[in-house]
Design a protein around this motif. Structure first.
Motif, PDB file in Angstrom:
ATOM      1  N   ASP A   1       5.135   8.499  -7.480  1.00  0.00           N
ATOM      2  CA  ASP A   1       4.264   7.851  -6.360  1.00  0.00           C
ATOM      3  C   ASP A   1       3.116   7.158  -6.688  1.00  0.00           C
ATOM      4  OD1 ASP A   1       5.291   9.993  -4.042  1.00  0.00           O
ATOM      5  OD2 ASP A   1       5.061  11.363  -5.612  1.00  0.00           O
ATOM      6  N   GLY A   2       2.926   6.132  -5.990  1.00  0.00           N
ATOM      7  CA  GLY A   2       2.200   4.963  -6.332  1.00  0.00           C
ATOM      8  C   GLY A   2       0.602   5.333  -6.325  1.00  0.00           C
ATOM      9  N   ASP A   3       0.212   6.195  -5.211  1.00  0.00           N
ATOM     10  CA  ASP A   3      -1.038   6.953  -5.321  1.00  0.00           C
ATOM     11  C   ASP A   3      -1.558   7.757  -6.486  1.00  0.00           C
ATOM     12  OD1 ASP A   3       0.637   8.904  -4.296  1.00  0.00           O
ATOM     13  OD2 ASP A   3      -0.831   9.601  -3.157  1.00  0.00           O
ATOM     14  N   ILE A   4      -0.501   7.927  -7.293  1.00  0.00           N
ATOM     15  CA  ILE A   4      -0.888   8.706  -8.568  1.00  0.00           C
ATOM     16  C   ILE A   4      -0.589   8.071  -9.645  1.00  0.00           C
ATOM     17  CG2 ILE A   4      -0.212  11.067  -9.482  1.00  0.00           C
ATOM     18  CD1 ILE A   4      -1.515  11.482  -6.854  1.00  0.00           C
ATOM     19  N   PHE A   5       0.653   7.309  -9.726  1.00  0.00           N
ATOM     20  CA  PHE A   5       1.042   6.759 -11.323  1.00  0.00           C
ATOM     21  C   PHE A   5       0.724   5.166 -10.937  1.00  0.00           C
ATOM     22  CE2 PHE A   5       3.394  10.822 -11.100  1.00  0.00           C
ATOM     23  CZ  PHE A   5       3.210  11.214 -12.369  1.00  0.00           C
ATOM     24  N   ASP A   6       0.150   4.704 -10.006  1.00  0.00           N
ATOM     25  CA  ASP A   6      -0.112   3.223 -10.037  1.00  0.00           C
ATOM     26  C   ASP A   6      -1.511   3.084  -9.326  1.00  0.00           C
ATOM     27  OD1 ASP A   6       0.220   0.514 -10.444  1.00  0.00           O
ATOM     28  OD2 ASP A   6       1.306   0.529  -8.831  1.00  0.00           O
TER      29      ASP A   6
ATOM     30  N   ALA B   1       0.666 -11.623 -18.146  1.00  0.00           N
ATOM     31  CA  ALA B   1       0.936 -12.168 -16.705  1.00  0.00           C
ATOM     32  C   ALA B   1       1.386 -10.865 -15.854  1.00  0.00           C
ATOM     33  CB  ALA B   1       1.992 -13.280 -16.664  1.00  0.00           C
ATOM     34  N   GLU B   2       1.989 -10.107 -16.516  1.00  0.00           N
ATOM     35  CA  GLU B   2       2.506  -8.652 -15.839  1.00  0.00           C
ATOM     36  C   GLU B   2       1.316  -7.718 -15.824  1.00  0.00           C
ATOM     37  OE1 GLU B   2       7.341  -8.333 -16.796  1.00  0.00           O
ATOM     38  OE2 GLU B   2       5.735  -7.916 -18.327  1.00  0.00           O
ATOM     39  N   HIS B   3       0.499  -7.708 -16.704  1.00  0.00           N
ATOM     40  CA  HIS B   3      -0.769  -6.740 -16.287  1.00  0.00           C
ATOM     41  C   HIS B   3      -1.525  -6.958 -15.224  1.00  0.00           C
ATOM     42  CE1 HIS B   3      -0.391  -4.582 -20.175  1.00  0.00           C
ATOM     43  NE2 HIS B   3      -0.281  -5.683 -20.853  1.00  0.00           N
ATOM     44  N   THR B   4      -1.535  -8.261 -14.534  1.00  0.00           N
ATOM     45  CA  THR B   4      -2.212  -8.333 -13.421  1.00  0.00           C
ATOM     46  C   THR B   4      -1.719  -7.594 -12.141  1.00  0.00           C
ATOM     47  OG1 THR B   4      -0.920 -10.295 -12.734  1.00  0.00           O
ATOM     48  CG2 THR B   4      -3.100 -10.444 -14.074  1.00  0.00           C
ATOM     49  N   LEU B   5      -0.400  -7.206 -12.261  1.00  0.00           N
ATOM     50  CA  LEU B   5       0.391  -6.454 -11.300  1.00  0.00           C
ATOM     51  C   LEU B   5       0.189  -4.854 -11.240  1.00  0.00           C
ATOM     52  CD1 LEU B   5       3.756  -8.166 -11.517  1.00  0.00           C
ATOM     53  CD2 LEU B   5       2.011  -9.022 -10.124  1.00  0.00           C
ATOM     54  N   GLN B   6      -0.643  -4.558 -12.232  1.00  0.00           N
ATOM     55  CA  GLN B   6      -0.944  -3.104 -12.153  1.00  0.00           C
ATOM     56  C   GLN B   6      -2.172  -2.755 -11.259  1.00  0.00           C
ATOM     57  OE1 GLN B   6      -3.566  -1.061 -13.410  1.00  0.00           O
ATOM     58  NE2 GLN B   6      -2.344   0.836 -13.056  1.00  0.00           N
ATOM     59  N   GLY B   7      -1.918  -1.416 -10.834  1.00  0.00           N
ATOM     60  CA  GLY B   7      -2.869  -0.838  -9.805  1.00  0.00           C
ATOM     61  C   GLY B   7      -2.775  -1.255  -8.560  1.00  0.00           C
ATOM     62  N   GLN B   8      -1.412  -1.668  -7.837  1.00  0.00           N
ATOM     63  CA  GLN B   8      -1.227  -2.190  -6.651  1.00  0.00           C
ATOM     64  C   GLN B   8      -0.792  -0.763  -5.605  1.00  0.00           C
ATOM     65  OE1 GLN B   8      -1.964  -4.968  -5.635  1.00  0.00           O
ATOM     66  NE2 GLN B   8      -2.553  -5.657  -7.520  1.00  0.00           N
ATOM     67  N   PHE B   9      -0.692   0.486  -6.203  1.00  0.00           N
ATOM     68  CA  PHE B   9      -0.566   1.752  -5.596  1.00  0.00           C
ATOM     69  C   PHE B   9       0.975   1.663  -4.904  1.00  0.00           C
ATOM     70  CE2 PHE B   9      -5.011   1.141  -5.267  1.00  0.00           C
ATOM     71  CZ  PHE B   9      -5.470   2.373  -5.709  1.00  0.00           C
ATOM     72  N   ARG B  10       1.918   0.988  -5.753  1.00  0.00           N
ATOM     73  CA  ARG B  10       3.347   0.808  -5.507  1.00  0.00           C
ATOM     74  C   ARG B  10       4.063   2.121  -5.932  1.00  0.00           C
ATOM     75  NH1 ARG B  10       4.040  -5.390  -7.052  1.00  0.00           N
ATOM     76  NH2 ARG B  10       2.773  -4.351  -8.948  1.00  0.00           N
ATOM     77  N   ASP B  11       5.063   2.602  -5.413  1.00  0.00           N
ATOM     78  CA  ASP B  11       5.735   3.638  -6.058  1.00  0.00           C
ATOM     79  C   ASP B  11       6.705   2.973  -7.392  1.00  0.00           C
ATOM     80  OD1 ASP B  11       6.866   5.072  -2.918  1.00  0.00           O
ATOM     81  OD2 ASP B  11       5.194   5.135  -4.237  1.00  0.00           O
ATOM     82  N   VAL B  12       6.957   3.790  -8.310  1.00  0.00           N
ATOM     83  CA  VAL B  12       7.552   3.472  -9.734  1.00  0.00           C
ATOM     84  C   VAL B  12       8.938   4.129  -9.640  1.00  0.00           C
ATOM     85  CG1 VAL B  12       7.330   3.282 -12.193  1.00  0.00           C
ATOM     86  CG2 VAL B  12       5.172   3.040 -10.659  1.00  0.00           C
ATOM     87  N   GLU B  13       9.808   3.373  -9.773  1.00  0.00           N
ATOM     88  CA  GLU B  13      11.190   4.074 -10.101  1.00  0.00           C
ATOM     89  C   GLU B  13      11.653   4.008 -11.542  1.00  0.00           C
ATOM     90  OE1 GLU B  13      15.616   3.332  -8.481  1.00  0.00           O
ATOM     91  OE2 GLU B  13      14.186   2.156  -7.910  1.00  0.00           O
TER      92      GLU B  13
END
Length: 321
Positions: free
Chosen positions: A116-121, A87-99
């Motif tokens: 940064d989400g535009d590089i790492f998400d 279920a958590e895999h559907t949250l990937q690729g939302q361009f959100r920053d990752v802490e």
């Protein structure tokens, strides 16, 4: 109450549709009595009267699902987090920053760091990764393969026997391809195997590889990778501490520069004899090296340099990256 409900055109259309759909089973008074509970909004009361396959019911269910809040993934210590659920895999690729936590060489947390989400998400596209890896391996191939043809093989300058009278098949040279020791027909020649790939696709492939590592929680950000000395034993202890609990020791280390203060020459001399450990500067990070190793250990200065490199416009006059 019905007069209040039918004040707007949308409510009036819902009322008429609901009464028309329920006219065969319930009367107008019964339909009004169904709208009595005050705990439900008027639109939800009217939609309840519609059949399940009605267009208004489908649109309302879709709007309700879209309005439901999506839980933000929480990134904590990499070594203590359980594997991701489906279920958590559907949250990937939302361009959100990752802490993520910020560690030192002994893997002691000293703070937090934002990826940064535009590089790492970005959405992970396996087709793009495949194209970039093929492009890299094709460019790396030397292409110095060569075989000799019948004109390049030594010998065979004269006709082995007469054209007629011997009873054997006619031959012109003993270095023809059908002879043992003869030349090779249609053999490989020196050439280049590289092919073109757009810079946008290459850049997207690198973002996909970084996003895959970040989403698998295999990115370890450290303040500095510079050891106290260049001994292999020292770096072996640091690698063991950074990869504590990992299934195997397979790691790519990235610093800002070959002569940078966050790694430099001491780091390269220290890991030169360690198997399954690679070192690259931030300018040399590529898709194949990222996919080849399980973990990515990168300094914060290298992250900033990598983000600046991937955000730089491909064309100087272009407004898009």
């Amino acid at each position: 109450m019905l007069r209040q409900l039918t004040a707007s055109p949308l409510m009036r259309r819902l009322c008429l549709t609901a009464l028309d759909q329920s006219s065969t089973s319930i009367g107008f008074g019964a339909a009004a009595s169904l709208l009595a509970p005050a705990s439900i909004s008027p639109i939800q009361q009217l939609i309840k009267l519609l059949p399940p396959n009605h267009s208004y019911s489908t649109a309302a269910a879709t709007a309700t699902a879209a309005a439901s809040p999506v839980a933000e993934p929480v990134f904590q210590d990499v070594s203590s987090l359980p594997p991701l659920t489906l279920a958590e895999h559907t949250l990937q690729g939302q361009f959100r920053d990752v802490e993520v936590p910020l560690y030192d060489l002994h893997k002691q947390p000293i703070g937090n760091f934002i990826l940064d989400g535009d590089i790492f998400d970005v959405p992970i596209r396996r087709d793009i990764l495949h194209r970039v890896v093929r492009w890299q391996l094709a460019r790396r191939q030397q292409g110095t393969h060569k075989t000799k043809t019948r004109s390049e093989v030594r010998g065979g300058g004269r006709k082995p026997w007469n054209q007629k009278g011997s009873g054997r098949a006619r031959q012109g040279t003993i270095r023809a391809p059908q002879w043992r020791g003869g030349g090779v027909a249609h053999g490989p020649v020196p050439r280049t195997h590289e092919h073109d790939l757009q810079k946008r696709v290459r850049r997207l492939g690198l973002k996909c590889a970084l996003s895959a590592k970040a989403w698998e929680r295999r990115v370890i950000v450290v303040d500095s990778l510079r050891p106290a000395d260049f001994k292999t034993k020292t770096m072996d202890g640091h690698v063991a501490a950074l990869l504590n609990g990992a299934a195997r020791r397979s790691v790519l280390m990235v610093d800002s520069d070959k002569d940078g203060l966050d790694g430099g020459e001491n780091l390269r001399l220290g890991i030169a004899n360690l198997p399954w450990v690679d070192i690259l500067p931030s300018v040399g990070v590529n898709v194949y090296s990222l996919l080849q190793r399980d973990y990515l250990v990168i300094t914060k200065d290298a992250v900033e340099s990598l983000v600046g490199r991937l955000r730089r416009p491909i064309k100087p006059c272009s407004i898009t990256p």
